[in-house]
Design a protein around this motif. Sequence first.
Motif, mmCIF file in Angstrom:
data_model
loop_
_atom_site.group_PDB
_atom_site.id
_atom_site.type_symbol
_atom_site.label_atom_id
_atom_site.label_comp_id
_atom_site.label_asym_id
_atom_site.label_seq_id
_atom_site.Cartn_x
_atom_site.Cartn_y
_atom_site.Cartn_z
ATOM 1 N N ARG A 150 0.814 -1.219 0.000
ATOM 2 C CA ARG A 150 0.000 0.000 0.000
ATOM 3 C C ARG A 150 0.849 1.271 0.000
ATOM 4 O O ARG A 150 0.302 2.370 -0.060
ATOM 5 C CB ARG A 150 -0.960 -0.004 1.191
ATOM 6 C CG ARG A 150 -0.292 0.175 2.534
ATOM 7 C CD ARG A 150 -1.301 0.571 3.614
ATOM 8 N NE ARG A 150 -2.145 -0.531 4.031
ATOM 9 C CZ ARG A 150 -3.298 -0.387 4.675
ATOM 10 N NH1 ARG A 150 -3.738 0.834 4.940
ATOM 11 N NH2 ARG A 150 -4.006 -1.424 5.054
ATOM 12 N N LEU A 151 2.183 1.139 0.105
ATOM 13 C CA LEU A 151 3.059 2.307 0.127
ATOM 14 C C LEU A 151 3.850 2.438 -1.179
ATOM 15 O O LEU A 151 4.231 1.444 -1.782
ATOM 16 C CB LEU A 151 4.038 2.210 1.300
ATOM 17 C CG LEU A 151 3.422 2.206 2.706
ATOM 18 C CD1 LEU A 151 4.494 1.960 3.756
ATOM 19 C CD2 LEU A 151 2.684 3.511 2.975
ATOM 20 N N THR A 152 4.084 3.687 -1.587
ATOM 21 C CA THR A 152 4.887 3.940 -2.789
ATOM 22 C C THR A 152 6.092 4.829 -2.476
ATOM 23 O O THR A 152 7.198 4.588 -2.965
ATOM 24 C CB THR A 152 4.021 4.620 -3.879
ATOM 25 O OG1 THR A 152 3.451 5.820 -3.332
ATOM 26 C CG2 THR A 152 2.930 3.689 -4.366
ATOM 27 N N ASN A 153 5.888 5.853 -1.640
ATOM 28 C CA ASN A 153 6.960 6.809 -1.356
ATOM 29 C C ASN A 153 7.457 6.757 0.085
ATOM 30 O O ASN A 153 8.341 7.528 0.461
ATOM 31 C CB ASN A 153 6.486 8.237 -1.659
ATOM 32 C CG ASN A 153 6.031 8.387 -3.095
ATOM 33 O OD1 ASN A 153 6.703 7.893 -4.003
ATOM 34 N ND2 ASN A 153 4.910 9.060 -3.305
ATOM 35 N N THR A 154 6.887 5.905 0.877
ATOM 36 C CA THR A 154 7.220 5.831 2.301
ATOM 37 C C THR A 154 7.746 4.445 2.629
ATOM 38 O O THR A 154 7.191 3.443 2.173
ATOM 39 C CB THR A 154 5.960 6.130 3.150
ATOM 40 O OG1 THR A 154 5.426 7.391 2.760
ATOM 41 C CG2 THR A 154 6.283 6.158 4.629
ATOM 42 N N PRO A 155 8.798 4.358 3.431
ATOM 43 C CA PRO A 155 9.378 3.038 3.722
ATOM 44 C C PRO A 155 8.530 2.181 4.660
ATOM 45 O O PRO A 155 8.413 0.973 4.459
ATOM 46 C CB PRO A 155 10.727 3.379 4.352
ATOM 47 C CG PRO A 155 10.576 4.754 4.887
ATOM 48 C CD PRO A 155 9.625 5.464 3.971
ATOM 49 N N VAL A 156 7.973 2.800 5.701
ATOM 50 C CA VAL A 156 7.200 2.017 6.679
ATOM 51 C C VAL A 156 5.957 2.797 7.122
ATOM 52 O O VAL A 156 5.905 4.029 7.010
ATOM 53 C CB VAL A 156 8.046 1.665 7.926
ATOM 54 C CG1 VAL A 156 9.179 0.728 7.599
ATOM 55 C CG2 VAL A 156 8.557 2.930 8.602
ATOM 56 N N ILE A 157 5.021 2.061 7.652
ATOM 57 C CA ILE A 157 3.799 2.662 8.183
ATOM 58 C C ILE A 157 3.281 1.758 9.285
ATOM 59 O O ILE A 157 3.567 0.554 9.292
ATOM 60 C CB ILE A 157 2.739 2.835 7.061
ATOM 61 C CG1 ILE A 157 1.640 3.813 7.477
ATOM 62 C CG2 ILE A 157 2.129 1.488 6.678
ATOM 63 C CD1 ILE A 157 0.694 4.155 6.339
ATOM 64 N N VAL A 158 2.546 2.340 10.244
ATOM 65 C CA VAL A 158 1.904 1.504 11.252
ATOM 66 C C VAL A 158 0.392 1.553 11.045
ATOM 67 O O VAL A 158 -0.168 2.599 10.693
ATOM 68 C CB VAL A 158 2.249 1.933 12.700
ATOM 69 C CG1 VAL A 158 3.683 1.596 13.030
ATOM 70 C CG2 VAL A 158 1.950 3.394 12.944
ATOM 71 N N VAL A 159 -0.260 0.421 11.234
ATOM 72 C CA VAL A 159 -1.711 0.321 11.165
ATOM 73 C C VAL A 159 -2.185 -0.433 12.411
ATOM 74 O O VAL A 159 -1.406 -1.089 13.088
ATOM 75 C CB VAL A 159 -2.191 -0.409 9.882
ATOM 76 C CG1 VAL A 159 -1.792 0.361 8.646
ATOM 77 C CG2 VAL A 159 -1.650 -1.827 9.843
ATOM 78 N N THR A 160 -3.487 -0.314 12.708
ATOM 79 C CA THR A 160 -4.059 -1.084 13.810
ATOM 80 C C THR A 160 -4.830 -2.261 13.243
ATOM 81 O O THR A 160 -5.307 -2.217 12.103
ATOM 82 C CB THR A 160 -4.999 -0.214 14.666
ATOM 83 O OG1 THR A 160 -5.946 0.434 13.826
ATOM 84 C CG2 THR A 160 -4.225 0.830 15.435
ATOM 85 N N ASP A 161 -4.957 -3.280 14.040
ATOM 86 C CA ASP A 161 -5.731 -4.443 13.626
ATOM 87 C C ASP A 161 -7.193 -4.036 13.486
ATOM 88 O O ASP A 161 -7.643 -3.070 14.106
ATOM 89 C CB ASP A 161 -5.588 -5.572 14.647
ATOM 90 C CG ASP A 161 -5.613 -6.944 13.978
ATOM 91 O OD1 ASP A 161 -6.027 -7.010 12.805
ATOM 92 O OD2 ASP A 161 -5.209 -7.926 14.623
ATOM 93 N N SER A 162 -7.946 -4.775 12.700
ATOM 94 C CA SER A 162 -9.323 -4.391 12.378
ATOM 95 C C SER A 162 -10.211 -4.233 13.599
ATOM 96 O O SER A 162 -11.131 -3.424 13.609
ATOM 97 C CB SER A 162 -9.949 -5.414 11.415
ATOM 98 O OG SER A 162 -9.878 -6.709 11.977
ATOM 99 N N ASN A 163 -9.948 -4.995 14.672
ATOM 100 C CA ASN A 163 -10.789 -4.939 15.865
ATOM 101 C C ASN A 163 -10.187 -4.105 16.999
ATOM 102 O O ASN A 163 -10.780 -4.009 18.072
ATOM 103 C CB ASN A 163 -11.073 -6.354 16.388
ATOM 104 C CG ASN A 163 -11.878 -7.166 15.386
ATOM 105 O OD1 ASN A 163 -12.815 -6.648 14.779
ATOM 106 N ND2 ASN A 163 -11.506 -8.426 15.198
ATOM 107 N N ASP A 164 -9.036 -3.515 16.779
ATOM 108 C CA ASP A 164 -8.381 -2.740 17.832
ATOM 109 C C ASP A 164 -8.808 -1.273 17.792
ATOM 110 O O ASP A 164 -9.299 -0.772 16.768
ATOM 111 C CB ASP A 164 -6.861 -2.825 17.684
ATOM 112 C CG ASP A 164 -6.329 -4.205 18.054
ATOM 113 O OD1 ASP A 164 -7.116 -5.018 18.593
ATOM 114 O OD2 ASP A 164 -5.140 -4.479 17.781
ATOM 115 N N MET A 165 -8.587 -0.586 18.911
ATOM 116 C CA MET A 165 -8.894 0.848 18.994
ATOM 117 C C MET A 165 -7.977 1.628 18.062
ATOM 118 O O MET A 165 -6.788 1.348 17.968
ATOM 119 C CB MET A 165 -8.707 1.329 20.436
ATOM 120 C CG MET A 165 -9.072 2.801 20.639
ATOM 121 S SD MET A 165 -8.791 3.363 22.342
ATOM 122 C CE MET A 165 -10.087 2.473 23.203
#
Length: 625
Positions: A532-547
């Motif tokens: 899902r990234l093109t210009n950024t090395p890393v990203i953080v996401v939350t799990d679907s059921n997490d806050m």
Amino acid sequence: MDQKTKKTHVFQSEVKQLLHLMIHSLYSNKEIFLREVISNSSDAIEKLRFSQLSHPDQYKKLINPFKIQISLDKKNHTITVIDNGIGMTKDEIINNLGTIAKSGTKNFLEKLQKNKKEKNDFIGQFGVGFYSTFIVAKKVSVYTRHANLKNKQGLLWESEGKGTYTLEEIPIQEIGTQIILHLKSTEHEFLEEWKIKNIVSKYSDHISIPIEISKYDEKKKIISWDQINKAKAIWTIPKKNITKKEYQEFYTYLTKDIEKPLTWIHNIIEGSQEYISLMYIPQKSTWDMWNRENKHGLKLYVKNVYVMDDATQFLPNYLRFVKGIIDSQDLPLNISREILQDNPLIKNLRKILTKRILMSLTTLQEKEPKKYQKFWNNFGIILKEGIAEDTENKNIISNLLRFSSLHMPQKEQNLSLKNYLKNFVSNQEKIYFLTSESYEASLNSPHLEIFKENKIDVLLLSDRVDEWMMNYLLEFENKKFQSISKTDLSLEKMITPKKNITPENNQQYTSFIEKTKNILKEKVKDVRITHRLTNTPVIVVTDSNDMSTQMAKLFTAAGQTVPAIKYILEINMQHPLIQKIINIKSEKNILIWIEMLFEQAILVEKGNLENPNNFIQKINQLLLN
């Protein structure tokens, strides 16, 4: 005067308790005594009007214009209210002014104290409003003559409100009722003409019967009468007979707003439930509109008689920007706010009025989109609260929502959900959105990179209420909402992995992922490869059921303790920086790089770090290396 006809009647012993309860619990201010007296006078005139229509043979000679007159006597400290209504017979005066004694005060008090939810019915049934006169008066005298009596026989009722009253027959020339209030020494402020005019303007301005106050000319030694109410309830007039200017003038009178209203809703309903509503939507919000606890609500009238301001029970909180009046024919005048809260009649009216406002806004967005956009710019953030508060009307409210989005050229929220659906790309299954602290932050979020590349629109939400709203706005027209800051399999299906990327079979990539997991350990929930990234090395996401991050911020701002979020770190293996790090031989340097990248992703997601100094030291160390 024949003293033989004068008799003393004893109230039941509980009357003092009742008067105390009424004065201190059912009434919040003294001045409403005049409202009650005027209301009774108005009712008497309305009864005579009806009698003239239904029995013209008995009442045909009574052609005097109807009016209510108030005179002030500063010398004797009295207020006199006179009406030329139907008057009362002996039985009626005992029933009407002795209702408490007749109906059983003890039983009334027991029910009133034990069944607070039913106060409405009890107060209407027992009709104790007249006794509010004893809030200001040490003695009350009532002279009355019934319109149907052939002779000039009348009655005088008097009481000091201490458990007894007297009743005697006396000759009275004119039909109707005259009430004289002998004021307590502490209540002489009510002998001021300006004070009476103020009260009449506040409570009885729109009673259709003229209310006059006496004026004495010292030079000519004559009394004249000035009308002090408008005697015209605009909401009772058929809509076709009211001009646009008159609607706007009444709005100004009602709200003191110098701006003209954006639109209004006027309904006159007859049948099993009779009421009139005239509600306005302002052009601009007031300074205190954002405070949900501040006063708001409709002005309540009962049978054209003002009862209270800010009756919040008729509309839900998310419509607190609406101004206007509700005039019910079915409610009793002696009604308090807590009674309104539990009244089934009110609950039904609330549903009807809410629906009318929402349908009016729906019509406005369809027929006058520019006006609707103006409404949304001012009140949209408040209307959003309705998604969580009003499940019954959630679909209607959803259609009224407006958003900023990735594909919109400006910050203004003007994209409807219907129009968003029209822009779905091939294979798109969900409505994508991103919540953030500001429009600028969301527009520049790395979460959007793959959406920009694949021309998929994303709703950008930055109002404080948005995160809360999206917990209740789960779907629209069978399309589910999906936060792009959370993991989502439907998005993975839409994204075509770049050529030559086969992480499942690539030992180098797999090894790097495992190494990252070992370094970060409990700091993350998982580490994954992302497309899902093109210009950024890393990203953080939350799990679907997490806050989500934004929800955690809301709870923290509200003073609530929130458990730390464990993020999923997603790595863009094709990014040049990641390609260089993979080839670093020094385990110490790799550790610093991975920790720095993770904190970088946290900084982008949360806007802050627990230890920014440590983050800066890592960067400095990497620069030196």
